[in-house]
Design a protein around this motif. Structure first.
Motif, PDB file in Angstrom:
ATOM      1  N   UNK A 216       3.079  -1.183  -1.129  1.00  0.00           N
ATOM      2  CA  UNK A 216       3.911  -0.098  -1.649  1.00  0.00           C
ATOM      3  C   UNK A 216       3.222   1.255  -1.479  1.00  0.00           C
ATOM      4  N   UNK A 217       1.921   1.297  -1.678  1.00  0.00           N
ATOM      5  CA  UNK A 217       1.188   2.545  -1.437  1.00  0.00           C
ATOM      6  C   UNK A 217       1.313   2.966   0.024  1.00  0.00           C
ATOM      7  N   UNK A 218       1.151   2.024   0.939  1.00  0.00           N
ATOM      8  CA  UNK A 218       1.292   2.331   2.370  1.00  0.00           C
ATOM      9  C   UNK A 218       2.709   2.794   2.692  1.00  0.00           C
ATOM     10  N   UNK A 219       3.701   2.198   2.043  1.00  0.00           N
ATOM     11  CA  UNK A 219       5.095   2.596   2.249  1.00  0.00           C
ATOM     12  C   UNK A 219       5.304   4.076   1.873  1.00  0.00           C
ATOM     13  N   UNK A 220       4.530   4.546   0.905  1.00  0.00           N
ATOM     14  CA  UNK A 220       4.612   5.951   0.487  1.00  0.00           C
ATOM     15  C   UNK A 220       3.603   6.823   1.237  1.00  0.00           C
ATOM     16  N   UNK A 221       3.055   6.298   2.335  1.00  0.00           N
ATOM     17  CA  UNK A 221       2.182   7.020   3.269  1.00  0.00           C
ATOM     18  C   UNK A 221       0.775   7.289   2.751  1.00  0.00           C
ATOM     19  N   UNK A 222       0.334   6.522   1.754  1.00  0.00           N
ATOM     20  CA  UNK A 222      -1.062   6.612   1.330  1.00  0.00           C
ATOM     21  C   UNK A 222      -1.911   5.824   2.320  1.00  0.00           C
ATOM     22  N   UNK A 223      -3.130   6.285   2.538  1.00  0.00           N
ATOM     23  CA  UNK A 223      -4.090   5.565   3.368  1.00  0.00           C
ATOM     24  C   UNK A 223      -4.920   4.670   2.452  1.00  0.00           C
ATOM     25  N   UNK A 224      -4.671   3.375   2.507  1.00  0.00           N
ATOM     26  CA  UNK A 224      -5.385   2.429   1.665  1.00  0.00           C
ATOM     27  C   UNK A 224      -6.787   2.247   2.232  1.00  0.00           C
ATOM     28  N   UNK A 225      -7.801   2.591   1.429  1.00  0.00           N
ATOM     29  CA  UNK A 225      -9.182   2.680   1.918  1.00  0.00           C
ATOM     30  C   UNK A 225     -10.036   1.461   1.598  1.00  0.00           C
ATOM     31  N   UNK A 226      -9.469   0.475   0.912  1.00  0.00           N
ATOM     32  CA  UNK A 226     -10.222  -0.732   0.562  1.00  0.00           C
ATOM     33  C   UNK A 226      -9.277  -1.917   0.546  1.00  0.00           C
ATOM     34  N   UNK A 227      -9.824  -3.077   0.784  1.00  0.00           N
ATOM     35  CA  UNK A 227      -9.015  -4.288   0.657  1.00  0.00           C
ATOM     36  C   UNK A 227      -8.552  -4.411  -0.795  1.00  0.00           C
ATOM     37  N   UNK A 228      -7.310  -4.849  -1.012  1.00  0.00           N
ATOM     38  CA  UNK A 228      -6.857  -5.054  -2.387  1.00  0.00           C
ATOM     39  C   UNK A 228      -7.812  -6.004  -3.116  1.00  0.00           C
ATOM     40  N   UNK A 229      -8.118  -5.679  -4.363  1.00  0.00           N
ATOM     41  CA  UNK A 229      -9.118  -6.437  -5.117  1.00  0.00           C
ATOM     42  C   UNK A 229      -8.501  -7.088  -6.349  1.00  0.00           C
ATOM     43  N   UNK A 230      -8.888  -8.334  -6.597  1.00  0.00           N
ATOM     44  CA  UNK A 230      -8.437  -9.055  -7.778  1.00  0.00           C
ATOM     45  C   UNK A 230      -9.591  -9.332  -8.716  1.00  0.00           C
ATOM     46  N   UNK A 231      -9.341  -9.178 -10.007  1.00  0.00           N
ATOM     47  CA  UNK A 231     -10.332  -9.432 -11.045  1.00  0.00           C
ATOM     48  C   UNK A 231      -9.805 -10.566 -11.916  1.00  0.00           C
ATOM     49  N   UNK A 232     -10.660 -11.529 -12.199  1.00  0.00           N
ATOM     50  CA  UNK A 232     -10.237 -12.791 -12.790  1.00  0.00           C
ATOM     51  C   UNK A 232     -10.222 -12.746 -14.318  1.00  0.00           C
ATOM     52  N   UNK A 233      -9.127 -13.267 -14.854  1.00  0.00           N
ATOM     53  CA  UNK A 233      -8.919 -13.416 -16.287  1.00  0.00           C
ATOM     54  C   UNK A 233      -8.956 -14.906 -16.603  1.00  0.00           C
ATOM     55  N   UNK A 234      -9.707 -15.260 -17.626  1.00  0.00           N
ATOM     56  CA  UNK A 234      -9.742 -16.651 -18.076  1.00  0.00           C
ATOM     57  C   UNK A 234      -8.534 -16.890 -18.976  1.00  0.00           C
ATOM     58  N   UNK A 235      -7.858 -17.995 -18.814  1.00  0.00           N
ATOM     59  CA  UNK A 235      -6.687 -18.279 -19.634  1.00  0.00           C
ATOM     60  C   UNK A 235      -5.530 -17.378 -19.269  1.00  0.00           C
ATOM     61  N   UNK A 236      -4.495 -17.424 -20.081  1.00  0.00           N
ATOM     62  CA  UNK A 236      -3.287 -16.631 -19.811  1.00  0.00           C
ATOM     63  C   UNK A 236      -3.502 -15.162 -20.140  1.00  0.00           C
ATOM     64  N   UNK A 237      -4.159 -14.891 -21.270  1.00  0.00           N
ATOM     65  CA  UNK A 237      -4.266 -13.514 -21.720  1.00  0.00           C
ATOM     66  C   UNK A 237      -5.707 -13.036 -21.871  1.00  0.00           C
ATOM     67  N   UNK A 238      -6.636 -13.759 -21.277  1.00  0.00           N
ATOM     68  CA  UNK A 238      -8.014 -13.312 -21.294  1.00  0.00           C
ATOM     69  C   UNK A 238      -8.862 -14.203 -22.160  1.00  0.00           C
TER      70      UNK A 238
END
Length: 177
Positions: free
Chosen positions: A137-159
């Motif tokens: 979506x950022x690229x669709x709005x012409x932003x230059x994405x400068x890093x690979x999308x990053x995921x941060x892990x949550x234990x359980x459903x809500x942390x």
């Protein structure tokens, strides 16, 4: 340099990651101006002033949250005993505009405006992630994405967040500069 970090958070985990990313940016460049705010407070004028726009949200149903998935999460959290604070934050998020709506209203930018995407996600290998959709979506709005999308892990459903994820978020934020 002006960085704007926009996040959607149901249980506080994505907010904590966003704040750690802001801290990492400040540690890397103490003179950087950083605004870190929930999606409901992120207006077009503020995002247009950014040299770097960082956007993140929780992973629901293998991707970005939707109005329906947010309402389902808030409803489930309301039934859990001893989770009053998480239930309050989930209700507030479910009752406000999420990232999908925000992206529909985000104005296009000129090339040369940098962006990055992150998410919080479950520990299971097949839990998916919201960050790739945010980056598209950022690229669709012409932003230059400068890093690979990053995921941060949550234990359980809500942390809580997996041990070490806040440090990893600080390092990722610093590396964005």
């Amino acid at each position: 340099m002006h960085t704007v970090i926009v996040y959607e958070s149901m249980y506080g985990n994505t907010r904590e990651i966003a704040e750690a990313i802001a801290d990492g940016i400040h540690r890397a460049d103490p003179t950087a101006a950083v605004d870190c705010l929930p999606v409901a407070d992120a207006d077009a004028g503020l995002t247009r002033s950014a040299d770097l726009l960082v956007v993140g949200g929780p992973t629901h149903l293998h991707g970005m949250s939707s109005g329906m998935s947010s309402r389902m999460a808030a409803s489930a959290e309301a039934k859990r005993e001893g989770h009053e604070e998480a239930a309050r934050e989930a209700r507030e998020t479910a009752g406000s505009e999420g990232l999908r709506t925000w992206f529909r209203l985000l104005p296009d930018t000129g090339h040369g405006t940098h962006a990055a995407a992150f998410d919080t996600r479950g520990a299971a290998a097949n839990s998916g992630g919201a960050a790739p959709g945010i980056a598209r979506r950022l690229e669709h709005h012409h932003y230059d994405v400068v890093a690979e999308p990053e995921g941060f892990v949550v234990e359980g459903v809500d942390g809580p967040l997996r041990a070490g994820e806040l440090d990893r978020a600080r390092a990722w934020g610093a590396a964005l500069l």
